[in-house]
Design an enzyme around this catalytic site. Structure first.
Site, PDB file in Angstrom:
ATOM      1  N   ARG A   5      -9.642   1.501   8.582  1.00  0.00           N
ATOM      2  CA  ARG A   5      -9.210   0.137   8.853  1.00  0.00           C
ATOM      3  C   ARG A   5     -10.262  -0.656   9.594  1.00  0.00           C
ATOM      4  NH1 ARG A   5      -3.355   0.637   8.919  1.00  0.00           N
ATOM      5  NH2 ARG A   5      -2.509  -1.428   9.153  1.00  0.00           N
ATOM      6  N   ARG A   9      11.857  -6.151   4.483  1.00  0.00           N
ATOM      7  CA  ARG A   9      11.561  -4.708   4.374  1.00  0.00           C
ATOM      8  C   ARG A   9      12.543  -3.886   5.216  1.00  0.00           C
ATOM      9  NH1 ARG A   9       5.784  -2.157   5.389  1.00  0.00           N
ATOM     10  NH2 ARG A   9       5.901  -3.331   7.336  1.00  0.00           N
ATOM     11  N   ARG A  35      -0.812  -9.229  12.915  1.00  0.00           N
ATOM     12  CA  ARG A  35      -1.331  -8.133  12.071  1.00  0.00           C
ATOM     13  C   ARG A  35      -2.204  -8.689  10.957  1.00  0.00           C
ATOM     14  NH1 ARG A  35       4.069  -5.465  10.503  1.00  0.00           N
ATOM     15  NH2 ARG A  35       2.809  -4.186   9.094  1.00  0.00           N
ATOM     16  N   ARG A  39      11.275  -2.251  10.862  1.00  0.00           N
ATOM     17  CA  ARG A  39      10.185  -1.767  11.712  1.00  0.00           C
ATOM     18  C   ARG A  39       9.946  -2.709  12.895  1.00  0.00           C
ATOM     19  NH1 ARG A  39       5.097   0.001   8.102  1.00  0.00           N
ATOM     20  NH2 ARG A  39       4.049  -1.307   9.614  1.00  0.00           N
ATOM     21  N   LYS A  66       0.836  -1.211   0.000  1.00  0.00           N
ATOM     22  CA  LYS A  66       0.000   0.000   0.000  1.00  0.00           C
ATOM     23  C   LYS A  66       0.863   1.251   0.000  1.00  0.00           C
ATOM     24  CE  LYS A  66      -2.012  -0.977   3.915  1.00  0.00           C
ATOM     25  NZ  LYS A  66      -1.322  -2.240   4.226  1.00  0.00           N
TER      26      LYS A  66
HETATM   27  P1  AP5 Z   1       4.895  -1.628   1.839  1.00  0.00           P
HETATM   28  O1  AP5 Z   1       4.613  -0.741   0.692  1.00  0.00           O
HETATM   29  O2  AP5 Z   1       5.684  -1.116   2.994  1.00  0.00           O
HETATM   30  O3  AP5 Z   1       3.533  -2.335   2.348  1.00  0.00           O
HETATM   31  P2  AP5 Z   1       2.298  -1.760   3.159  1.00  0.00           P
HETATM   32  O4  AP5 Z   1       1.082  -2.368   2.571  1.00  0.00           O
HETATM   33  O5  AP5 Z   1       2.372  -0.283   3.273  1.00  0.00           O
HETATM   34  O6  AP5 Z   1       2.599  -2.466   4.548  1.00  0.00           O
HETATM   35  P3  AP5 Z   1       2.519  -1.911   6.041  1.00  0.00           P
HETATM   36  O7  AP5 Z   1       3.230  -2.923   6.891  1.00  0.00           O
HETATM   37  O8  AP5 Z   1       3.002  -0.508   6.108  1.00  0.00           O
HETATM   38  O9  AP5 Z   1       1.011  -2.003   6.283  1.00  0.00           O
HETATM   39  P4  AP5 Z   1       0.284  -1.977   7.618  1.00  0.00           P
HETATM   40  O10 AP5 Z   1      -1.081  -1.762   7.147  1.00  0.00           O
HETATM   41  O11 AP5 Z   1       0.480  -3.183   8.452  1.00  0.00           O
HETATM   42  O12 AP5 Z   1       1.062  -0.851   8.446  1.00  0.00           O
HETATM   43  P5  AP5 Z   1       0.709   0.654   8.815  1.00  0.00           P
HETATM   44  O13 AP5 Z   1       1.963   1.408   8.851  1.00  0.00           O
HETATM   45  O14 AP5 Z   1      -0.415   1.133   7.979  1.00  0.00           O
HETATM   46  O15 AP5 Z   1       5.636  -2.946   1.243  1.00  0.00           O
HETATM   47  C1  AP5 Z   1       6.057  -3.993   2.108  1.00  0.00           C
HETATM   48  C2  AP5 Z   1       7.407  -4.550   1.601  1.00  0.00           C
HETATM   49  O16 AP5 Z   1       7.187  -5.191   0.349  1.00  0.00           O
HETATM   50  C3  AP5 Z   1       8.481  -3.473   1.345  1.00  0.00           C
HETATM   51  O17 AP5 Z   1       9.738  -3.989   1.677  1.00  0.00           O
HETATM   52  C4  AP5 Z   1       8.369  -3.208  -0.180  1.00  0.00           C
HETATM   53  O18 AP5 Z   1       9.601  -2.757  -0.720  1.00  0.00           O
HETATM   54  C5  AP5 Z   1       7.980  -4.590  -0.678  1.00  0.00           C
HETATM   55  N1  AP5 Z   1       7.135  -4.535  -1.866  1.00  0.00           N
HETATM   56  C6  AP5 Z   1       6.162  -3.630  -2.171  1.00  0.00           C
HETATM   57  N2  AP5 Z   1       5.582  -3.937  -3.345  1.00  0.00           N
HETATM   58  C7  AP5 Z   1       6.193  -5.086  -3.785  1.00  0.00           C
HETATM   59  C8  AP5 Z   1       6.014  -5.921  -4.942  1.00  0.00           C
HETATM   60  N3  AP5 Z   1       5.094  -5.637  -5.870  1.00  0.00           N
HETATM   61  N4  AP5 Z   1       6.792  -7.029  -5.057  1.00  0.00           N
HETATM   62  C9  AP5 Z   1       7.724  -7.328  -4.093  1.00  0.00           C
HETATM   63  N5  AP5 Z   1       7.943  -6.581  -2.994  1.00  0.00           N
HETATM   64  C10 AP5 Z   1       7.177  -5.469  -2.837  1.00  0.00           C
HETATM   65  O19 AP5 Z   1       0.160   0.488  10.291  1.00  0.00           O
HETATM   66  C11 AP5 Z   1       1.007   0.067  11.342  1.00  0.00           C
HETATM   67  C12 AP5 Z   1       0.216  -0.006  12.641  1.00  0.00           C
HETATM   68  O20 AP5 Z   1      -0.298   1.304  12.968  1.00  0.00           O
HETATM   69  C13 AP5 Z   1      -1.022  -0.912  12.632  1.00  0.00           C
HETATM   70  O21 AP5 Z   1      -0.693  -2.258  12.902  1.00  0.00           O
HETATM   71  C14 AP5 Z   1      -1.860  -0.259  13.740  1.00  0.00           C
HETATM   72  O22 AP5 Z   1      -1.410  -0.631  15.008  1.00  0.00           O
HETATM   73  C15 AP5 Z   1      -1.576   1.222  13.563  1.00  0.00           C
HETATM   74  N6  AP5 Z   1      -2.562   1.892  12.679  1.00  0.00           N
HETATM   75  C16 AP5 Z   1      -2.279   2.518  11.499  1.00  0.00           C
HETATM   76  N7  AP5 Z   1      -3.416   3.010  10.960  1.00  0.00           N
HETATM   77  C17 AP5 Z   1      -4.426   2.677  11.801  1.00  0.00           C
HETATM   78  C18 AP5 Z   1      -5.821   2.877  11.769  1.00  0.00           C
HETATM   79  N8  AP5 Z   1      -6.423   3.524  10.753  1.00  0.00           N
HETATM   80  N9  AP5 Z   1      -6.562   2.400  12.797  1.00  0.00           N
HETATM   81  C19 AP5 Z   1      -5.981   1.751  13.825  1.00  0.00           C
HETATM   82  N10 AP5 Z   1      -4.666   1.509  13.906  1.00  0.00           N
HETATM   83  C20 AP5 Z   1      -3.885   1.975  12.906  1.00  0.00           C
HETATM   84 MG    MG Z   2       2.732   1.043   4.861  1.00  0.00          MG
END
Ligand code: AP5
Ligand code: MG
Length: 214
Positions: free
Chosen positions: A88, A127, A171, A160, A13
């Site tokens: 979410r 990552r 997660r 991370r 994402k």
């Molecule tokens: P990346 O682009 O980093 O993936 P992502 O989908 O952004 O993954 P996240 O781990 O950031 O998602 P998340 O939803 O768990 O975390 P968030 O920060 O939102 O890509 C991942 C890896 O794959 C990278 O190494 C990249 O290079 C690689 N990659 C990408 N595309 C690729 C491809 N096509 N092929 C191969 N490799 C590829 O949230 C973290 C925490 O915050 C949550 O757990 C929660 O506790 C809290 N939080 C955040 N928002 C909320 C909310 N709205 N409500 C409640 N809690 C929240």
């Molecule tokens: Mg992300």
């Protein structure tokens, strides 16, 4: 253009949202990045969010919704935004819809980046992220030019806190239980577009460009 990125943790994402933001000149709003910045700066919000995030659980809705809706008031949101990691939960989606309908607006596109759980667990171990500018790398799929250093700002790359395998598994479970139902929620509005997130990131983006228009 108002876009929501849906998809499991690690689906890509953030990677795709950054490319969308650059091409369509709209801000990338990542709630995860906002919380991590608050943790780094030692704010009250950061202290509250950290315990949930480190365990791979969701931060309570009441700490998230106003934060995002207030962000829309900033000038850079005038032509839209790409939301990454929000909403979410169904209550977050309902709060977002209510806030937008009050001002006669609505979400235009929900992009669902589809990657099976098995690929995700493998992917997350590689990552690396930059805590200074939030750039995202992967040791195999998107390595930085100099190992351990951010191409953009030269910062030291980190793993991370929530990318440990056990936390990733939690997660994913939380995602399936609380976030995946959003696909049905937005399907009813007819705005969901699914893309295969297992192919090369540039090919994923080409599919997104077809959906959003060149
Ligand atoms: P990346 O682009 O980093 O993936 P992502 O989908 O952004 O993954 P996240 O781990 O950031 O998602 P998340 O939803 O768990 O975390 P968030 O920060 O939102 O890509 C991942 C890896 O794959 C990278 O190494 C990249 O290079 C690689 N990659 C990408 N595309 C690729 C491809 N096509 N092929 C191969 N490799 C590829 O949230 C973290 C925490 O915050 C949550 O757990 C929660 O506790 C809290 N939080 C955040 N928002 C909320 C909310 N709205 N409500 C409640 N809690 C929240
Ligand atoms: Mg992300």
């Amino acid at each position: 253009m108002k876009i929501i990125m849906l998809g499991a943790p690690g689906a890509g994402k953030g990677t795709q949202a950054k490319m969308i933001a650059a091409k369509y000149d709209i801000p990338h709003i990542s709630t995860g990045d906002i919380f991590r910045a608050n943790i780094k700066n030692g704010t009250e919000l950061g202290k509250k969010a950290k315990e949930y995030m480190d365990a791979g659980n969701l931060v309570p809705d009441e700490l998230v919704v106003d934060l995002v809706i207030d962000r829309f008031k900033d000038d850079d949101c005038a032509n839209g935004y790409v939301l990454d990691g929000f909403p979410r939960t169904i209550p977050q989606a309902e709060a977002l819809d209510a806030a937008l309908s009050k001002i006669g607006e609505s979400i235009d596109y929900v992009i669902d980046v589809d990657v099976p759980d098995a690929n995700i667990i493998k992917r997350m171990g590689g990552r690396r992220t930059c805590p200074s500018c939030d750039s995202i790398y992967h040791v195999d799929h998107m390595p930085p030019k100099v190992e351990g250093k951010c191409d953009k700002c030269g910062g030291d790359l980190i793993i991370r806190e929530d990318d440990k395998e056990e936390t990733v598994k939690n997660r994913l479970a939380v995602y399936h239980e609380q976030t995946q139902p959003l696909k049905d929620y937005y399907d009813k509005q007819g705005i969901v577009h699914s893309v295969d997130g297992t192919i090369d990131r540039k090919d994923v983006f080409a599919m997104i460009e077809k959906i959003l228009g060149e």
